[in-house]
Scaffold this motif. Structure first.
Motif, PDB file in Angstrom:
ATOM      1  N   MET A 104     -24.540   9.145  63.923  1.00 42.55           N
ATOM      2  CA  MET A 104     -23.370   8.577  64.725  1.00 42.55           C
ATOM      3  C   MET A 104     -23.507   7.216  64.464  1.00 42.55           C
ATOM      4  SD  MET A 104     -22.209  11.466  66.174  1.00 42.55           S
ATOM      5  CE  MET A 104     -21.398  10.728  67.328  1.00 42.55           C
ATOM      6  N   ASP A 128     -15.303  11.084  61.725  1.00 45.42           N
ATOM      7  CA  ASP A 128     -14.597  11.971  62.803  1.00 45.42           C
ATOM      8  C   ASP A 128     -14.071  13.014  62.244  1.00 45.42           C
ATOM      9  OD1 ASP A 128     -16.094  10.067  64.638  1.00 45.42           O
ATOM     10  OD2 ASP A 128     -14.011   8.979  64.742  1.00 45.42           O
ATOM     11  N   LEU A 150     -10.494   2.719  63.975  1.00 46.30           N
ATOM     12  CA  LEU A 150     -11.517   3.407  64.972  1.00 46.30           C
ATOM     13  C   LEU A 150     -11.243   2.757  66.384  1.00 46.30           C
ATOM     14  CD1 LEU A 150     -14.709   3.916  62.745  1.00 46.30           C
ATOM     15  CD2 LEU A 150     -13.084   5.735  63.535  1.00 46.30           C
ATOM     16  N   HIS A 155     -18.859   7.071  67.005  1.00 45.46           N
ATOM     17  CA  HIS A 155     -18.073   7.805  65.985  1.00 45.46           C
ATOM     18  C   HIS A 155     -18.893   8.614  64.960  1.00 45.46           C
ATOM     19  CE1 HIS A 155     -14.070   6.272  67.190  1.00 45.46           C
ATOM     20  NE2 HIS A 155     -14.910   5.083  67.232  1.00 45.46           N
ATOM     21  N   GLU A 156     -18.583   9.614  64.259  1.00 44.11           N
ATOM     22  CA  GLU A 156     -19.540  10.577  63.678  1.00 44.11           C
ATOM     23  C   GLU A 156     -19.121  10.340  62.068  1.00 44.11           C
ATOM     24  OE1 GLU A 156     -18.562  14.600  64.012  1.00 44.11           O
ATOM     25  OE2 GLU A 156     -20.548  15.061  63.337  1.00 44.11           O
TER      26      GLU A 156
END
Ligand code: CA
Ligand code: CA
Ligand code: CA
Length: 224
Positions: A104, A128, A150, A155-156
Motif C-alpha cells: 500500500m 488499485d 489518484l 492506494h494499492e
C-alpha cells in the motif's frame, strides 16, 4: 466482551488505523516457474508458497550488477540469491523465476502519478487493480512507463515480474507530476515536497525472510 477488553481493542484498532502506511513493499520470489501470462503468475502465487518473502524499501534487483543500469545507481541481489549467497545471471535460482511486489502507498493530493520500470524480462503493474504497465515479453533491459490519476489517500500496488534466461533485472520507481522518479522508500507518501535523491540502493531494510520461505530455501539447498 468485557469493558477492559473493549477499551484495549478500541486502542489497538485505533493504533492500527492511525498507523502510517507501510514504508516497504513485500517482494515474494517464486523459483522454477515463469509465464508471460499475468493470470498464470497470479494463480501460481495464490497456489504456492514463495521461496523468499522479504520487505524492501527499494525495488532494484539484478543478477548482473555490472551490466544492469536502470536509472538510479545501485542494485540488490534477488532475495533467493541473497538468502543463498549465490551470484551469476545463469545460476539456476537467477534464471527461471518470477516475483510479486505488493503493498500500500499513500498520495498526499489528487493528481496524476507515474510508475516506471526498467526490466529484463517482462513486467505487469496494477494500481488499485488497474493494469497500467503491460509488458508480457522476453527482452533485454527496457523501460516502461505507466500513469494513473489518484485521489488523496491510500492506494494499492501489485507488480508481477518474470525471468526466463540471461539477465534478470527490475528497477521500479514512482513519481508525482514532477516526474522526479524515486525509490518507494522515499515515496510511499508521494506528492510531498521532494526528499533528497537516493544515489545508492541500500541493503534491504528488513531481511525478513518469512518462516515458510526460509523452510522452502532450506529444502532447496538440501535437495538441489
Ligand atoms: Ca538501479
Ligand atoms: Ca538470469
Ligand atoms: Ca532475462
Amino acid at each position: 466482551m468485557k469493558l477492559g477488553q473493549k477499551i484495549r481493542w478500541a486502542l489497538v484498532s485505533g493504533l492500527i488505523l492511525s498507523q502510517p502506511v507501510q514504508a516497504s513493499l513485500l517482494v515474494e520470489q517464486y523459483s522454477d516457474y515463469w509465464s508471460t501470462n499475468v493470470n498464470d503468475l497470479e494463480a501460481y502465487a495464490d497456489a504456492n508458497i514463495a521461496d523468499a518473502s522479504v520487505y524492501f524499501d527499494v525495488i532494484d534487483f539484478t543478477d548482473d550488477p555490472a551490466g544492469f543500469a536502470g536509472e538510479i545507481p545501485g542494485s540488490n541481489r534477488w532475495p533467493v540469491a541473497e538468502a543463498l549467497d549465490v551470484n551469476g545471471e545463469s545460476h539456476p535460482v537467477n534464471d527461471t523465476f518470477f516475483a510479486s511486489v505488493s503493498g500500500m502507498f499513500e498520495v498526499y493530493s489528487d493528481g496524476d502519478y507515474f510508475f516506471k520500470t526498467w526490466s529484463d524480462d517482462g513486467v505487469f503493474v496494477f494500481i488499485d487493480g488497474n493494469l497500467i504497465i503491460n509488458d508480457p515479453n522476453l527482452h533485454e533491459e527496457q523501460m516502461r512507463l505507466g500513469d494513473i490519476f489518484l485521489s488523496a489517500g491510500t492506494h494499492e500496488v501489485q507488480l508481477y515480474y518474470f525471468e526466463n534466461g540471461g539477465e534478470a533485472s527490475l528497477e521500479f520507481t514512482v513519481a508525482d507530476a514532477s516526474m522526479v522518479f524515486q525509490h518507494w522508500g522515499n515515496s510511499n507518501v508521494i506528492g510531498l515536497p521532494a526528499t533528497p535523491p537516493v544515489v545508492n540502493a541500500p541493503e534491504p531494510s528488513t531481511l525478513a525472510v518469512l518462516a515458510m520461505g526460509l523452510f522452502g530455501l532450506i529444502r532447496r539447498a538440501k535437495y538441489k
